[in-house]
Design a protein around this motif. Structure first.
Motif, PDB file in Angstrom:
ATOM      1  N   ILE A 237       3.196  -4.567 -12.801  1.00 50.79           N
ATOM      2  CA  ILE A 237       2.712  -3.732 -11.695  1.00 50.79           C
ATOM      3  C   ILE A 237       3.574  -2.490 -11.557  1.00 50.79           C
ATOM      4  O   ILE A 237       3.107  -1.421 -11.155  1.00 50.79           O
ATOM      5  N   GLY A 238       4.847  -2.614 -11.948  1.00 54.56           N
ATOM      6  CA  GLY A 238       5.759  -1.470 -11.886  1.00 54.56           C
ATOM      7  C   GLY A 238       5.334  -0.306 -12.760  1.00 54.56           C
ATOM      8  O   GLY A 238       5.785   0.829 -12.555  1.00 54.56           O
ATOM      9  N   SER A 239       4.446  -0.552 -13.732  1.00 53.63           N
ATOM     10  CA  SER A 239       3.968   0.550 -14.574  1.00 53.63           C
ATOM     11  C   SER A 239       3.131   1.549 -13.778  1.00 53.63           C
ATOM     12  O   SER A 239       2.898   2.675 -14.236  1.00 53.63           O
ATOM     13  N   TYR A 240       2.675   1.133 -12.583  1.00 62.70           N
ATOM     14  CA  TYR A 240       1.853   2.017 -11.752  1.00 62.70           C
ATOM     15  C   TYR A 240       2.688   2.827 -10.758  1.00 62.70           C
ATOM     16  O   TYR A 240       2.131   3.575  -9.946  1.00 62.70           O
ATOM     17  N   LEU A 241       4.004   2.685 -10.832  1.00 65.51           N
ATOM     18  CA  LEU A 241       4.855   3.488  -9.963  1.00 65.51           C
ATOM     19  C   LEU A 241       4.809   4.962 -10.363  1.00 65.51           C
ATOM     20  O   LEU A 241       4.899   5.851  -9.509  1.00 65.51           O
ATOM     21  N   THR A 242       4.678   5.220 -11.669  1.00 67.76           N
ATOM     22  CA  THR A 242       4.630   6.611 -12.141  1.00 67.76           C
ATOM     23  C   THR A 242       3.401   7.347 -11.624  1.00 67.76           C
ATOM     24  O   THR A 242       3.532   8.439 -11.041  1.00 67.76           O
ATOM     25  N   PRO A 243       2.166   6.803 -11.805  1.00 71.18           N
ATOM     26  CA  PRO A 243       1.020   7.520 -11.221  1.00 71.18           C
ATOM     27  C   PRO A 243       1.062   7.580  -9.698  1.00 71.18           C
ATOM     28  O   PRO A 243       0.496   8.506  -9.100  1.00 71.18           O
ATOM     29  N   ALA A 260      10.846   7.641 -14.486  1.00 72.85           N
ATOM     30  CA  ALA A 260      10.269   6.402 -15.013  1.00 72.85           C
ATOM     31  C   ALA A 260      11.032   5.935 -16.242  1.00 72.85           C
ATOM     32  O   ALA A 260      11.230   4.734 -16.453  1.00 72.85           O
ATOM     33  N   THR A 261      11.475   6.885 -17.058  1.00 72.91           N
ATOM     34  CA  THR A 261      12.281   6.544 -18.236  1.00 72.91           C
ATOM     35  C   THR A 261      13.592   5.912 -17.814  1.00 72.91           C
ATOM     36  O   THR A 261      14.034   4.914 -18.395  1.00 72.91           O
ATOM     37  N   MET A 319      14.499   3.345  -4.582  1.00 67.33           N
ATOM     38  CA  MET A 319      14.030   1.968  -4.436  1.00 67.33           C
ATOM     39  C   MET A 319      13.414   1.467  -5.748  1.00 67.33           C
ATOM     40  O   MET A 319      13.570   0.300  -6.115  1.00 67.33           O
ATOM     41  N   PHE A 320      12.729   2.352  -6.478  1.00 65.69           N
ATOM     42  CA  PHE A 320      12.154   1.961  -7.766  1.00 65.69           C
ATOM     43  C   PHE A 320      13.268   1.578  -8.751  1.00 65.69           C
ATOM     44  O   PHE A 320      13.144   0.618  -9.511  1.00 65.69           O
ATOM     45  N   ILE A 385      -2.194  -2.373  -2.198  1.00 66.54           N
ATOM     46  CA  ILE A 385      -2.580  -3.724  -2.635  1.00 66.54           C
ATOM     47  C   ILE A 385      -1.676  -4.178  -3.781  1.00 66.54           C
ATOM     48  O   ILE A 385      -1.212  -5.324  -3.800  1.00 66.54           O
ATOM     49  N   LEU A 386      -1.397  -3.267  -4.720  1.00 62.60           N
ATOM     50  CA  LEU A 386      -0.511  -3.602  -5.837  1.00 62.60           C
ATOM     51  C   LEU A 386       0.902  -3.905  -5.337  1.00 62.60           C
ATOM     52  O   LEU A 386       1.538  -4.873  -5.788  1.00 62.60           O
ATOM     53  N   PHE A 387       1.405  -3.094  -4.407  1.00 60.57           N
ATOM     54  CA  PHE A 387       2.757  -3.315  -3.888  1.00 60.57           C
ATOM     55  C   PHE A 387       2.829  -4.620  -3.085  1.00 60.57           C
ATOM     56  O   PHE A 387       3.848  -5.313  -3.110  1.00 60.57           O
ATOM     57  N   GLY A 388       1.736  -4.954  -2.394  1.00 57.23           N
ATOM     58  CA  GLY A 388       1.688  -6.225  -1.681  1.00 57.23           C
ATOM     59  C   GLY A 388       1.742  -7.407  -2.635  1.00 57.23           C
ATOM     60  O   GLY A 388       2.414  -8.416  -2.370  1.00 57.23           O
ATOM     61  N   ALA A 389       1.035  -7.284  -3.773  1.00 52.62           N
ATOM     62  CA  ALA A 389       1.077  -8.336  -4.789  1.00 52.62           C
ATOM     63  C   ALA A 389       2.488  -8.480  -5.358  1.00 52.62           C
ATOM     64  O   ALA A 389       2.955  -9.604  -5.616  1.00 52.62           O
ATOM     65  N   SER A 390       3.189  -7.354  -5.547  1.00 55.67           N
ATOM     66  CA  SER A 390       4.569  -7.394  -6.037  1.00 55.67           C
ATOM     67  C   SER A 390       5.471  -8.145  -5.069  1.00 55.67           C
ATOM     68  O   SER A 390       6.320  -8.952  -5.471  1.00 55.67           O
ATOM     69  N   ALA A 391       5.278  -7.896  -3.776  1.00 55.66           N
ATOM     70  CA  ALA A 391       6.085  -8.585  -2.769  1.00 55.66           C
ATOM     71  C   ALA A 391       5.817 -10.085  -2.790  1.00 55.66           C
ATOM     72  O   ALA A 391       6.742 -10.901  -2.679  1.00 55.66           O
ATOM     73  N   ALA A 392       4.546 -10.475  -2.945  1.00 49.02           N
ATOM     74  CA  ALA A 392       4.186 -11.895  -2.989  1.00 49.02           C
ATOM     75  C   ALA A 392       4.792 -12.574  -4.211  1.00 49.02           C
ATOM     76  O   ALA A 392       5.319 -13.697  -4.123  1.00 49.02           O
TER      77      ALA A 392
END
Length: 421
Positions: A237-243, A260-261, A319-320, A385-392
């Motif tokens: 899911i962290g791959s979506y931090l860049t976009p 991101a690098t 934070m990333f 939603i993606l960040f919520g899934a990461s927290a879970a």
């Protein structure tokens, strides 16, 4: 004479270790290039989030089903041949990918990458390192390999960011980035072919089926698998931090790629070995795992509740970085649980294979799911939603790693009492 031979042997082994680090550092940069250049690559291929996710799911699915067969193959074919083939095939596919082929061929390329980086690579890579280290230097060689591998990935990634930034047209920069990564991977093939020796085939286990059954029935092995799954799914899911930085926070593509690098590969170089070293120093790797999952949970919660405001961009980037540092610290420790949980050596290979199948399963579905979420829920909502899934997932990791830490503590305490009595 014996001392001279040992010195020469050590130099040869460390030189080969550097080749392994070079190859393993480069080979995954091609299939995971979206971590750094998500938006430019998506545009060059002309795909929406869902289709883009499907291509990565093809990679993950092919990788997933070949972890165990790869172990069987590595016992019968020399690591030199398997590694050389893997690097060469991955690099050639990279040159073809730089032509930005049709959507079906993009999916095929990712599927082929899944085979080349898993079936013919992963087990052979592990075996080559173990054989090179010998019984007395396993930790030293694997730790050093992880550090050098992270350094190679970091330098290579910063190089491609510099290459990308030199071109006024993003697609031109992306094309030369793919050329560079493909050439670097193929170079590893030639270095491996000329400087490695053919390893001897191993005797196949007569109790393979029994080991597999015992592995599936073991709650300890399942604990390792779930821990790997929690960390790896969060990393995916962290791959979506860049976009998120470019689409939502208004950060430039070049700046987002730079950061991101750093968090993708710089944290690997720094946090991966540190996690293992701290675990050895404090004498409790499960505790380090537990604390790292707590840090991961805290960062994912902060990211989830962060306001959509450009003034928060730098805070989010920090934070990333903390998030990826926690994940790489976990990665540097989680397979040591095989030893900490006292899983029998007779089934350790099957345990690692099973944990890899379950733990790395997110590659097979999470990108398609995440892409569909972003296409269905436009803007900030999809990313939340993606960040919520990461927290879970992080919370799941905290729970399971906490149970493992308590289990190991109680077992060791009972052992100490028995010794004292």
């Amino acid at each position: 004479m014996n001392l001279l031979s040992k010195i020469m042997d050590d130099r040869t082994r460390y030189f080969r270790l550097c080749i392994l680090a070079w190859g393993s550092g480069f080979i995954y940069l091609l299939p995971y290039i979206r971590y750094t250049f998500y938006e430019p690559l998506q545009k060059a291929l002309g795909l929406d989030h869902t289709a883009f996710g499907v291509s990565m799911s093809a990679y993950g699915l092919c990788a997933l089903v070949t972890y165990w067969p790869g172990g069987w193959l590595a016992d019968r074919i020399s690591a030199k041949k398997l590694l050389s083939f893997s690097y060469l095939a991955t690099g050639l596919l990279g040159f073809y990918f730089a032509t930005y082929p049709s959507y079906p061929m993009t999916v095929v390329i990712h599927g082929a990458w899944g085979v080349c980086t898993t079936l013919t690579f992963w087990a052979a890579f592990i075996r080559a390192t173990k054989d090179m280290a010998g019984a007395e230097e396993q930790g030293q060689f694997f730790g050093l390999l992880e550090g050098i591998r992270g350094l190679v990935s970091t330098l290579a990634s910063f190089t491609v960011v510099a290459i990308f930034a030199k071109f006024a047209v993003e697609q031109d920069g992306l094309t030369w980035t793919l050329y560079f990564l493909s050439a670097g991977t193929i170079t590893a093939s030639f270095l491996t072919w000329f400087f490695f020796e053919d390893s001897k085939a191993l005797e196949p286990s007569e109790s393979l089926l029994q080991d597999v059954v015992a592995t599936i029935k073991s709650p300890l092995v399942w604990a390792v698998a779930v821990i790997v799954f929690s960390c790896y799914a969060t990393m995916a899911i962290g791959s979506y931090l860049t976009p998120y930085l470019t689409e939502i926070m208004g950060v430039s593509a070049a700046s987002a790629a730079f950061w991101a690098t750093f968090w993708t590969y710089g944290c690997q170089f720094l946090a991966g070995p540190v996690g293992g070293i701290i675990g050895d120093k404090v004498g409790s790797r499960p505790n380090v795992l537990f604390v790292s999952f707590i840090l991961l949970l805290i960062t994912t919660i902060v990211i989830y509740f962060s306001p959509v405001d450009k003034s928060w961009a730098q805070i989010l980037i920090f934070m990333f970085i903390a998030m990826f540092a926690a994940m790489y610290a976990i990665r540097g420790v989680y397979f040591t649980l095989i030893e900490d949980l006292k899983i029998p050596s007779s089934m350790s290979g099957a345990a690692i294979g099973f944990a890899s199948v379950i733990g790395f399963a997110p590659d097979a579905f999470i990108y398609t799911w995440a892409g569909n979420i972003l296409d269905t829920h436009k803007g900030v909502q999809g990313y939340q939603i993606l960040f919520g899934a990461s927290a879970a997932l992080s919370a799941l990791g905290v729970i399971i790693s906490g149970i493992v830490a308590v289990y190991v503590y109680k077992r060791n305490k009972k052992k100490q009492v028995r010794i004292h009595v």
